[in-house]
Enzyme design. Sequence first.
Site, PDB file in Angstrom:
ATOM      1  N   ARG A   1       0.824  -1.374   0.008  1.00 26.58           N
ATOM      2  CA  ARG A   1       0.130   0.085   0.049  1.00 26.58           C
ATOM      3  C   ARG A   1       0.810   1.169   0.211  1.00 26.58           C
ATOM      4  O   ARG A   1       0.407   2.366  -0.398  1.00 26.58           O
ATOM      5  CB  ARG A   1      -1.040   0.077   1.150  1.00 26.58           C
TER       6      ARG A   1
ATOM      7  N   TYR B   1     -15.906  15.314 -16.175  1.00 28.17           N
ATOM      8  CA  TYR B   1     -16.175  13.848 -16.055  1.00 28.17           C
ATOM      9  C   TYR B   1     -17.496  13.722 -14.836  1.00 28.17           C
ATOM     10  O   TYR B   1     -17.269  14.431 -14.018  1.00 28.17           O
ATOM     11  CB  TYR B   1     -15.160  13.112 -15.755  1.00 28.17           C
TER      12      TYR B   1
ATOM     13  N   ASP C   1      -7.163  16.989 -15.605  1.00 21.30           N
ATOM     14  CA  ASP C   1      -7.717  15.726 -16.034  1.00 21.30           C
ATOM     15  C   ASP C   1      -7.311  15.793 -17.571  1.00 21.30           C
ATOM     16  O   ASP C   1      -8.030  16.270 -18.400  1.00 21.30           O
ATOM     17  CB  ASP C   1      -9.002  15.449 -15.896  1.00 21.30           C
TER      18      ASP C   1
ATOM     19  N   LYS D   1      -8.260   3.981 -19.402  1.00 15.37           N
ATOM     20  CA  LYS D   1      -8.524   4.448 -21.040  1.00 15.37           C
ATOM     21  C   LYS D   1      -7.367   4.090 -21.693  1.00 15.37           C
ATOM     22  O   LYS D   1      -7.109   2.942 -21.907  1.00 15.37           O
ATOM     23  CB  LYS D   1      -9.013   5.918 -20.921  1.00 15.37           C
TER      24      LYS D   1
HETATM   25  C1  LIG Z   1     -13.241   7.627 -17.128  1.00 11.16           C
HETATM   26  C2  LIG Z   1     -12.800   9.003 -16.706  1.00 11.16           C
HETATM   27  C3  LIG Z   1     -12.409   9.214 -15.301  1.00 11.16           C
HETATM   28  C4  LIG Z   1     -12.611   8.224 -14.155  1.00 11.16           C
HETATM   29  O1  LIG Z   1     -11.650   7.409 -14.294  1.00 11.16           O
HETATM   30  P1  LIG Z   1     -11.844   5.835 -13.422  1.00 11.16           P
HETATM   31  O2  LIG Z   1     -10.544   5.070 -13.947  1.00 11.16           O
HETATM   32  O3  LIG Z   1     -13.150   5.231 -14.362  1.00 11.16           O
HETATM   33  O4  LIG Z   1     -11.996   6.012 -12.228  1.00 11.16           O
HETATM   34  C5  LIG Z   1     -12.127  10.483 -15.122  1.00 11.16           C
HETATM   35  N1  LIG Z   1     -11.673  11.538 -15.870  1.00 11.16           N
HETATM   36  C6  LIG Z   1     -11.860  11.242 -17.204  1.00 11.16           C
HETATM   37  C7  LIG Z   1     -11.983  12.325 -18.377  1.00 11.16           C
HETATM   38  C8  LIG Z   1     -12.437   9.728 -17.623  1.00 11.16           C
HETATM   39  O5  LIG Z   1     -12.657   9.830 -18.970  1.00 11.16           O
END
Ligand SMILES: *Cc1c(COP(=O)(O)O)cnc(C)c1O
Length: 364
Positions: A43, A96, A167, A192
């Site tokens: 962790r 998001y 992000d 992604k």
């Molecule tokens: C999918 C996504 C998230 C969240 O990510 P997870 O891995 O599903 O928690 C955050 N920001 C964007 C732009 C995303 O496409």
Amino acid sequence: MDAFEEPIFGEAAPAIFQTSLFAFDTAEAFEQAVREGAPYYTRGKNPTVRAFEAAVARLEGAEDARAFSSGMGAIAAVLFAFLLPGDRVVATAPIYAGTKSLLSGLLQEFGVATTFVPAGDTAAILEAIPGARLVLLESPASYTFELVDLEPVAEAARAAGAVTAIDATYTAGVLAHPLAHGIDLVIHSASKYFSGHSDVVAGVVAGPKALIERLKEPYMLLGAKLAPFEAWLLVRGLRTLELRLARHRANAEAAARFLKAHPRVRRVFDATDHPLAEKYLTGGASMLSLELESEAAARRFVNRLRLFKVGVSWGGFESLALPLALQPRIARAYRFPPGMVRLHLGLEPTEAILADLEQALAES
Ligand SMILES: *Cc1c(COP(=O)(O)O)cnc(C)c1O
């Protein structure tokens, strides 16, 4: 960074440290490991996770990075690291869905307010910054793919003493480099493009050592730590990232050309059409949205698609379509047109993708 990426026996594929703890022969050896920052509990530090963090830091031109068990884990860690009750966040919109819910729900209950400003309205973002503790950007923005003008925003935030975080999931550490434009922290949902195979949920934050150090408590104590096996899959995914992105881009460009010329498509939302694309993007990736005449038309379209499945998330091999009416809270909050459909252009042959779009849009 640590030397955790060095091969041990010359192995071509990295070793995986699938262990929760590291055990020592003596009390003194344990103390030494703690003192020297060697791994003793996964962790806190795991070599496989560290290898993924190092790879992302390299990709983003950052000093360091920390990986989390989801993109939301990464975003939540940034919010909890830099905010206290009474603070205010400036966040771009659209953002998001999970991030929006976290800011408008849990964070608000903890006494943190958020000012949402349109991603494409630089003047409104700049106006909202004074007095804010954190500026949370998403560019390209989810669903509509507008771009934020990063440089003036970074400058205004620095002048106001606010931390900037972006992000940047859509640009994958390849198509944009927000840190080079003055942004402090870059966040990715590694679920992604970094994974690239729809088999991992993970997140990561990269930036200067001093700010990444501030994530230590949320990283250690909120428990959203990335697991070694996921980190190992991500290191593998990163090896083909640029190749995959090039194919995604070629498919998205072909799809965008086809959709923009199609009489039934009212509008195509594409980050590469944005006036700031030349400044901030080296190219597009897999994501487009399109607008059809109604929700019924959007449903008919996705139901007729055969190669594309209906699904959330994106970034993997398979092409996906998502009518935004299926996410009613987000669709209402951002007043999206009822016939809006988000597409992820996968890695299938371009002709197969175009043929599928064509047959699904044909008048029945
Ligand atoms: C999918 C996504 C998230 C969240 O990510 P997870 O891995 O599903 O928690 C955050 N920001 C964007 C732009 C995303 O496409």
